[in-house]
Design a protein around this motif. Structure first.
Motif, PDB file in Angstrom:
ATOM      1  N   PRO A   1       0.809  -1.221   0.000  1.00  0.00           N
ATOM      2  CA  PRO A   1       0.000   0.000   0.000  1.00  0.00           C
ATOM      3  C   PRO A   1       0.848   1.279   0.000  1.00  0.00           C
ATOM      4  O   PRO A   1       0.316   2.371   0.133  1.00  0.00           O
ATOM      5  N   THR A   2       2.176   1.134  -0.172  1.00  0.00           N
ATOM      6  CA  THR A   2       3.074   2.283  -0.149  1.00  0.00           C
ATOM      7  C   THR A   2       2.677   3.320  -1.189  1.00  0.00           C
ATOM      8  O   THR A   2       2.454   2.990  -2.353  1.00  0.00           O
ATOM      9  N   VAL A   3       2.602   4.574  -0.776  1.00  0.00           N
ATOM     10  CA  VAL A   3       2.281   5.665  -1.688  1.00  0.00           C
ATOM     11  C   VAL A   3       3.578   6.288  -2.167  1.00  0.00           C
ATOM     12  O   VAL A   3       4.387   6.751  -1.376  1.00  0.00           O
ATOM     13  N   ASP A   4       3.798   6.299  -3.454  1.00  0.00           N
ATOM     14  CA  ASP A   4       5.008   6.877  -4.041  1.00  0.00           C
ATOM     15  C   ASP A   4       4.589   7.615  -5.304  1.00  0.00           C
ATOM     16  O   ASP A   4       4.489   7.024  -6.377  1.00  0.00           O
ATOM     17  N   ILE A   5       4.335   8.921  -5.185  1.00  0.00           N
ATOM     18  CA  ILE A   5       3.770   9.664  -6.302  1.00  0.00           C
ATOM     19  C   ILE A   5       4.191  11.128  -6.216  1.00  0.00           C
ATOM     20  O   ILE A   5       4.268  11.710  -5.129  1.00  0.00           O
ATOM     21  N   SER A   6       4.500  11.713  -7.378  1.00  0.00           N
ATOM     22  CA  SER A   6       4.850  13.131  -7.455  1.00  0.00           C
ATOM     23  C   SER A   6       4.414  13.660  -8.814  1.00  0.00           C
ATOM     24  O   SER A   6       3.986  12.900  -9.692  1.00  0.00           O
ATOM     25  N   CYS A   7       4.523  14.971  -8.976  1.00  0.00           N
ATOM     26  CA  CYS A   7       4.119  15.618 -10.220  1.00  0.00           C
ATOM     27  C   CYS A   7       5.352  16.206 -10.892  1.00  0.00           C
ATOM     28  O   CYS A   7       6.243  16.739 -10.222  1.00  0.00           O
ATOM     29  N   ALA A   8       5.422  16.097 -12.219  1.00  0.00           N
ATOM     30  CA  ALA A   8       6.572  16.607 -12.967  1.00  0.00           C
ATOM     31  C   ALA A   8       6.107  17.559 -14.061  1.00  0.00           C
ATOM     32  O   ALA A   8       5.094  17.318 -14.723  1.00  0.00           O
ATOM     33  N   ARG A   9       6.865  18.636 -14.231  1.00  0.00           N
ATOM     34  CA  ARG A   9       6.631  19.583 -15.318  1.00  0.00           C
ATOM     35  C   ARG A   9       7.854  19.586 -16.233  1.00  0.00           C
ATOM     36  O   ARG A   9       8.963  19.898 -15.799  1.00  0.00           O
ATOM     37  N   TYR A  10       7.639  19.198 -17.483  1.00  0.00           N
ATOM     38  CA  TYR A  10       8.689  19.277 -18.496  1.00  0.00           C
ATOM     39  C   TYR A  10       8.332  20.418 -19.444  1.00  0.00           C
ATOM     40  O   TYR A  10       7.240  20.433 -20.024  1.00  0.00           O
ATOM     41  N   GLU A  11       9.270  21.340 -19.600  1.00  0.00           N
ATOM     42  CA  GLU A  11       9.082  22.451 -20.513  1.00  0.00           C
ATOM     43  C   GLU A  11      10.219  22.470 -21.515  1.00  0.00           C
ATOM     44  O   GLU A  11      11.024  21.545 -21.560  1.00  0.00           O
ATOM     45  N   TYR A  12      10.292  23.508 -22.309  1.00  0.00           N
ATOM     46  CA  TYR A  12      11.243  23.577 -23.417  1.00  0.00           C
ATOM     47  C   TYR A  12      12.655  23.167 -22.990  1.00  0.00           C
ATOM     48  O   TYR A  12      13.183  23.683 -22.012  1.00  0.00           O
TER      49      TYR A  12
END
Length: 487
Positions: A139-150
């Motif tokens: 049940p381990t939570v391993d999550i993040s958000c990524a922003r890729y730009e130019y």
């Protein structure tokens, strides 16, 4: 009082409703809800067979991966989720492997749609995925958000880290084409489990989930984002569980090394800018090198020699071969047999005995037996000689001349290098496993096709030159697996 109690109870119920609303329920695609479809996907994954039904596609080339379009069934939920994510704080992540912006771990974020997605992913979807794979996922939570730009990128890697079983990416992007870059590229592997070439490129798509098992062959990359006005926003992480078996990691064969070429100082007089042959100027260069462990020598070659080599490299029919594997490097290297005569002569300059002595004067490193030894070296030599005397059991039959020759041979450095061609997207990566066995005392890069200068460095370097001649110089007595830096 009873009236007041009723009001309190009413107020308490209202608070509970508000608390409940702090986590919006994330409805998942019907693909995840259908039991019959789950069984079909499980069988296809087990047998490594392709499978497609509605918004779900399972492909096994170059390694098993699953694509679920319209993963979240509510468009309003997805839009609100995107808005919450864009409001997060992002941190610049940059090294030789990647460049993009990433949020903190989302395991404790309380925004309603982020919390709702997290609950769905690591609740219902985790159960579905565990059943498909036939494993118990934690049940381990391993999550993040990524922003890729130019110009952002994530180079070739396999995601392997203890405990990671399945990688996932949920895309929240505007309309996207392959010409925008930012594709998820999947690599084939060879018999040594090393990545070879891109077999499939997945273009990011709104509300699409991609997942794959983390394995010895799960090499992938995020190609460089080429769009200057689009943001490649995604949620990504890993489901944890028992790792797949991994064979022993492949070790590349050692790079061939050779001693310097017997060329006297006339080769320096022919090629090198006279200012760098001045002893007092060499002393100033050495001071700068000792302070920073690197130095750039502008206009190092004579102007006419530099123009001649530069033009030959541009016009000659040289045979170029791509160098990999892509999880370590990506550039082209020239076949030395196909080099024009003036380039070969320049190559010999860099490997000549007189040039090694010049490098010793520039750096203070003992790259030639004529170079004076440091006090520490003298002490070590005296101790070694004393030890030899103590261990001797009889008179030596070796003549003084032979002994001098032997010492000279022991201190003769060796080198290795390449003539490289760099283009957009070329790179080299430093790997921990290689750092443990590297042995280069000095890196040298002589670039062509851009500003002419030599870079000397006692640290690992990555080239951005249009074309460069790269040589690693190694003192013979230090060339052991325990002295190591990669070049």
């Amino acid at each position: 009082m009873s009236s007041k109690r009723a009001q309190d109870e009413s107020g308490g119920s209202e608070k509970k409703r508000k608390k409940k609303k702090s986590c919006e329920e994330a409805a998942l695609s019907s693909c995840v809800e259908e039991k019959q479809l789950q069984g079909a996907v499980k069988e296809a994954w087990r047998s490594s067979s392709p499978y497609s039904h509605g918004d779900l596609e399972l492909d096994c080339h170059p390694f098993p991966h699953c694509i679920i379009k319209n993963f979240l069934s509510s468009e309003t939920f997805v839009e609100n989720l995107q808005r919450e994510l864009l409001g997060l704080n992002f941190h610049e992540k940059s090294n030789d492997l990647y460049k993009f912006k990433q949020s903190d771990d989302l395991r404790k974020r309380t925004e309603p749609h982020i919390a709702g997605l997290r609950a769905a992913l690591f609740g219902r979807f985790r159960s579905w995925l565990g059943e498909v794979l036939g494993v118990e996922l934690e049940p381990t939570v391993d999550i993040s958000c990524a922003r890729y730009e130019y110009s952002d990128v994530l180079l070739c890697h396999d995601d392997e880290l203890e405990g990671r079983r399945v990688a996932f990416i949920l895309y929240l992007v505007p309309p996207w084409q392959s010409s925008d870059g930012g594709t998820l590229d999947l690599y084939t592997t060879d018999s040594n489990f090393q990545p070879q070439s891109i077999a499939k490129s997945l273009v990011p798509s709104w509300n699409t989930l991609v997942l794959f098992e983390v394995s010895p062959v799960s090499f992938h990359q995020v190609s460089e984002v080429l769009s200057q006005d689009k943001c490649r926003l995604s949620l990504s992480g890993w489901f944890h569980g028992p790792s797949l078996d991994r064979p022993p990691r492949h070790t590349e064969p050692s790079v061939p090394r050779s001693p310097h070429l017997p060329r006297d100082e006339t080769v320096l007089l022919e090629w090198v800018n006279p200012v760098y042959l001045d002893i007092s100027y060499q002393e100033r260069i050495q001071e700068e090198f000792e302070d920073s462990s690197e130095v750039q020598l502008k206009d190092f070659l004579k102007e006419e020699k530099f123009r001649e080599v530069n033009e030959a490299l541009r016009l000659a029919q040289i045979q170029w071969t791509k160098r990999g594997p892509p999880n370590q490097r990506c550039y082209e290297v020239a076949s030395l047999d196909s080099l024009p005569q003036c380039v070969t002569a320049c190559w010999e300059l860099l490997r000549s005995e007189s040039f090694f002595l010049l490098l010793s004067n520039f750096t203070g490193l003992r790259l030639h037996y004529l170079c004076p030894a440091d006090e520490d070296d003298d002490e070590d030599n005296e101790k070694q000689e004393q030890k030899g005397d103590e261990e001797a059991t009889g008179s030596s039959t070796e003549s003084p001349a032979a002994n001098t020759t032997r010492q000279k041979e022991l201190s003769t450095p060796v080198c290795c290098g390449e003539v490289r061609r760099w283009s957009h997207g070329g790179y080299t990566l430093l790997h921990d496993g290689e750092a443990a066995r590297a042995e280069y005392a000095l890196d040298l890069v002589l670039p062509f096709g851009c500003a002419e200068r030599v870079l000397l460095s006692s640290q690992p370097i990555g080239g951005l030159e249009a074309l460069s001649v790269s040589v690693g110089v190694i003192p013979e007595e230090e060339a052991s697996p325990s002295t190591a830096t990669k070049f």
